[in-house]
Motif scaffolding. Structure first.
Motif, PDB file in Angstrom:
ATOM      1  N   HIS A 179      58.576  23.694  26.459  1.00  0.00           N
ATOM      2  CA  HIS A 179      57.456  24.622  26.622  1.00  0.00           C
ATOM      3  C   HIS A 179      56.520  24.068  27.700  1.00  0.00           C
ATOM      4  CE1 HIS A 179      59.038  25.426  22.579  1.00  0.00           C
ATOM      5  NE2 HIS A 179      58.566  26.644  22.710  1.00  0.00           N
ATOM      6  N   PRO A 180      56.974  24.095  28.951  1.00  0.00           N
ATOM      7  CA  PRO A 180      56.229  23.454  30.038  1.00  0.00           C
ATOM      8  C   PRO A 180      54.851  24.059  30.303  1.00  0.00           C
ATOM      9  CG  PRO A 180      58.031  24.796  30.907  1.00  0.00           C
ATOM     10  CD  PRO A 180      58.227  24.712  29.433  1.00  0.00           C
ATOM     11  N   GLY A 181      54.586  25.224  29.759  1.00  0.00           N
ATOM     12  CA  GLY A 181      53.267  25.820  29.947  1.00  0.00           C
ATOM     13  C   GLY A 181      52.181  25.147  29.113  1.00  0.00           C
ATOM     14  N   GLU A 182      52.589  24.318  28.160  1.00  0.00           N
ATOM     15  CA  GLU A 182      51.633  23.632  27.299  1.00  0.00           C
ATOM     16  C   GLU A 182      51.055  22.406  28.009  1.00  0.00           C
ATOM     17  OE1 GLU A 182      50.849  24.212  23.831  1.00  0.00           O
ATOM     18  OE2 GLU A 182      51.694  26.183  24.260  1.00  0.00           O
ATOM     19  N   SER A 183      49.757  22.254  27.988  1.00  0.00           N
ATOM     20  CA  SER A 183      49.131  21.073  28.581  1.00  0.00           C
ATOM     21  C   SER A 183      49.147  19.924  27.585  1.00  0.00           C
ATOM     22  CB  SER A 183      47.689  21.384  28.974  1.00  0.00           C
ATOM     23  OG  SER A 183      46.908  21.616  27.808  1.00  0.00           O
ATOM     24  N   ALA A 184      48.856  18.723  28.090  1.00  0.00           N
ATOM     25  CA  ALA A 184      48.765  17.557  27.209  1.00  0.00           C
ATOM     26  C   ALA A 184      47.668  17.755  26.181  1.00  0.00           C
ATOM     27  CB  ALA A 184      48.509  16.297  28.035  1.00  0.00           C
ATOM     28  N   ALA A 185      46.545  18.347  26.609  1.00  0.00           N
ATOM     29  CA  ALA A 185      45.429  18.597  25.689  1.00  0.00           C
ATOM     30  C   ALA A 185      45.841  19.577  24.590  1.00  0.00           C
ATOM     31  CB  ALA A 185      44.225  19.127  26.453  1.00  0.00           C
TER      32      ALA A 185
END
Length: 206
Positions: A179-185
């Protein structure tokens, strides 16, 4: 002044060119593993010659090991800071936050570090296992600290806890990579919610 050549190509400093080559190679390893790494494709991606890549890293194996060592160095430093605090539920949250934050610039570094397609023995395998060893040790130390805080003393319980924790981290990172759209935050927030939910369930029961 040393005799080490620090010049790059086309006006690019050597350190910057090396980082560029490692970035391209790491992305390929993250997708295709050791078997899919091609010095020619890495050179083409950077707009340089194959001999330049060989000049920097010596061989495909040298390039691969350099990618693994860089990934390990970043993660080890981040995790070490996270597990230095109190041994409690927040340690797990801190560790996951550290991992996500460290991987944010290059998420594929996780697959680089834990790639299994490299030769099973020999110099490459030895170098890779040496790079992974500190992270494996950190997982064991973190699990041991949490176990001690919870009164867990049985060696088999500790072994199971360490393996379970490693599985949780791997599963969450792999989910993130899908799910590359998810940021680390965003991933940090999600894992906090999940950890809180699991903690409440363990306390109250089903």
């Amino acid at each position: 002044m040393s005799g080490v050549n620090t010049a790059g190509t086309k006006g690019v400093p050597r350190a910057a060119r090396e980082a560029q080559l490692l970035d391209i190679a790491a992305e390929d390893i993250g997708r295709l593993g050791y078997a899919g790494l091609s010095v020619g494709e890495v050179a083409a991606g950077a707009g340089v010659s194959k001999p330049l890549v060989y000049g920097y890293f010596g061989s495909k194996d040298g390039l691969y090991v350099a990618c693994v060592q860089r990934a390990a160095s970043v993660l080890v430093q981040a995790i070490e800071e996270a597990i230095s605090g109190p041994a409690n539920l927040q340690m797990a949250e801190r560790t996951l936050e550290a991992i996500f934050s460290a991987l944010q610039p290059r998420p594929h570094d996780w697959n680089v570090l834990f790639d299994r397609s490299h030769p099973p023995s020999g110099p490459v395998a030895d170098a890779v296992w040496q790079a992974r060893a500190p992270i494996i040790g950190q997982a064991a130390r973190g699990a041991a600290a949490v176990a001690d805080a919870g009164g867990i003393t049985d060696p088999d319980d500790l072994s199971a806890l360490t393996e379970a924790w490693a599985g949780v981290v791997t599963s969450l990172v792999n989910w993130w990579l899908r799910h590359p759209g998810e940021s680390a935050a965003a991933m940090t927030s999600r894992t906090r919610r999940l950890m809180s939910a699991l903690h409440v369930t363990s306390v109250t029961g089903p």
